[in-house]
Write a protein that holds these residues in place. Structure first.
Motif, mmCIF file in Angstrom:
data_model
loop_
_atom_site.group_PDB
_atom_site.id
_atom_site.type_symbol
_atom_site.label_atom_id
_atom_site.label_comp_id
_atom_site.label_asym_id
_atom_site.label_seq_id
_atom_site.Cartn_x
_atom_site.Cartn_y
_atom_site.Cartn_z
ATOM 1 N N SER A 22 0.843 -1.185 0.000
ATOM 2 C CA SER A 22 0.000 0.000 0.000
ATOM 3 C C SER A 22 0.880 1.237 0.000
ATOM 4 O O SER A 22 2.017 1.217 0.452
ATOM 5 C CB SER A 22 -0.894 -0.001 1.237
ATOM 6 N N LEU A 24 0.112 3.744 1.795
ATOM 7 C CA LEU A 24 -0.068 4.334 3.118
ATOM 8 C C LEU A 24 1.289 4.651 3.746
ATOM 9 O O LEU A 24 2.180 3.809 3.792
ATOM 10 C CB LEU A 24 -0.838 3.359 4.007
ATOM 11 N N LEU A 44 -1.538 -4.229 0.867
ATOM 12 C CA LEU A 44 -2.934 -4.331 0.462
ATOM 13 C C LEU A 44 -3.309 -5.806 0.415
ATOM 14 O O LEU A 44 -2.615 -6.608 -0.212
ATOM 15 C CB LEU A 44 -3.140 -3.708 -0.915
ATOM 16 N N ILE A 49 -6.296 -2.882 4.122
ATOM 17 C CA ILE A 49 -4.855 -2.687 4.289
ATOM 18 C C ILE A 49 -4.429 -3.362 5.584
ATOM 19 O O ILE A 49 -5.038 -3.132 6.632
ATOM 20 C CB ILE A 49 -4.505 -1.187 4.363
ATOM 21 N N LEU A 73 -2.778 9.007 4.385
ATOM 22 C CA LEU A 73 -3.445 8.236 3.341
ATOM 23 C C LEU A 73 -2.984 8.668 1.955
ATOM 24 O O LEU A 73 -2.677 9.840 1.730
ATOM 25 C CB LEU A 73 -4.959 8.410 3.449
ATOM 26 N N ASP A 77 -5.439 4.111 -1.108
ATOM 27 C CA ASP A 77 -5.910 3.662 0.205
ATOM 28 C C ASP A 77 -7.376 4.017 0.444
ATOM 29 O O ASP A 77 -7.950 3.623 1.465
ATOM 30 C CB ASP A 77 -5.073 4.305 1.321
ATOM 31 N N ILE A 82 -8.113 -0.290 7.732
ATOM 32 C CA ILE A 82 -6.752 -0.638 8.137
ATOM 33 C C ILE A 82 -6.822 -1.639 9.281
ATOM 34 O O ILE A 82 -7.459 -1.375 10.309
ATOM 35 C CB ILE A 82 -5.980 0.628 8.567
#
Length: 210
Positions: A22, A24, A44, A49, A73, A77, A82
């Protein structure tokens, strides 16, 4: 050639199961890593996530003080909850403070909307009925912004896991939220800390009086 095809197929299968990394972004903002530190990996997995998260509180001063992570983020995302995990179990927290913990707290903070600063992510804890800990059991209290585990204890040198912690968000790209985790001492450890502080203050007072 056949072996190469098999290796490529295996790699593609693993990619489909685990998913790509991800975008993130996570950053530890408090405290210095010599006092407490977090290690993480972000992936991911289907529609969510997974953040594989391990934390270690290292010094007595961190008992009662927060370890704070900032989550930012990114575009891919959006709409994905999460999950906090570690090695197939819940988030792992290591107590290297030398003091036993009685309680442990998770707090979500969304920053205020301020011009020219990152917007809040609208983060909230969700599916609270599935939250638990291998040492604490179910949380004593849980809401969208805070989860409280009471009773412990987590002994000095002990390890505790927290499973089922999920965070939903409504922010767009660049939105942020903060996750604070705070251990608090059990009564016996708290008494030792207070006694030590009292002795130190008494000695300082005597030194000044001479």
């Amino acid at each position: 050639m056949h072996l190469m095809r098999m290796l490529i197929a295996a790699a593609l299968a693993l990619f489909m199961i685990a998913g790509p990394a991800s975008a993130l972004v996570i950053k530890q903002v408090e405290p210095d890593a010599s006092w407490a530190a977090a290690d993480w990996a972000v992936n991911l997995v289907g529609d969510h996530i997974e953040v594989s998260l391990q934390k270690e509180f290292k010094v007595p001063e961190m008992v009662g003080a927060p370890l704070v992570l900032e989550f930012t983020l990114q575009d891919n995302d959006l709409g994905k909850d999460i999950y906090l995990v570690h090695a197939g179990d819940g988030e792992e927290v290591i107590n290297s403070t030398g003091l036993a913990w009685g309680d442990f707290h998770f707090v979500l903070v969304n920053p205020p909307q301020v011009p020219f600063l990152p917007p809040p992510a609208g983060a909230t804890f969700v599916e609270l009925s599935g939250v638990s800990s291998d040492l604490f059991g179910a949380p004593a209290a849980a809401s969208g912004s805070q989860i409280d585990f009471l009773g412990g204890p987590v002994p000095a040198g002990g390890v505790v896991h927290f499973s089922g912690i999920r965070i939903a968000h409504s922010g767009g790209e660049g939105a942020v939220f903060y996750l604070k985790e705070i251990p608090t001492p059990e009564p016996g450890s708290f008494a030792i800390v207070c006694f030590g502080a009292g002795v130190l203050l008494f000695r300082r007072a005597r030194t000044k009086g001479r």
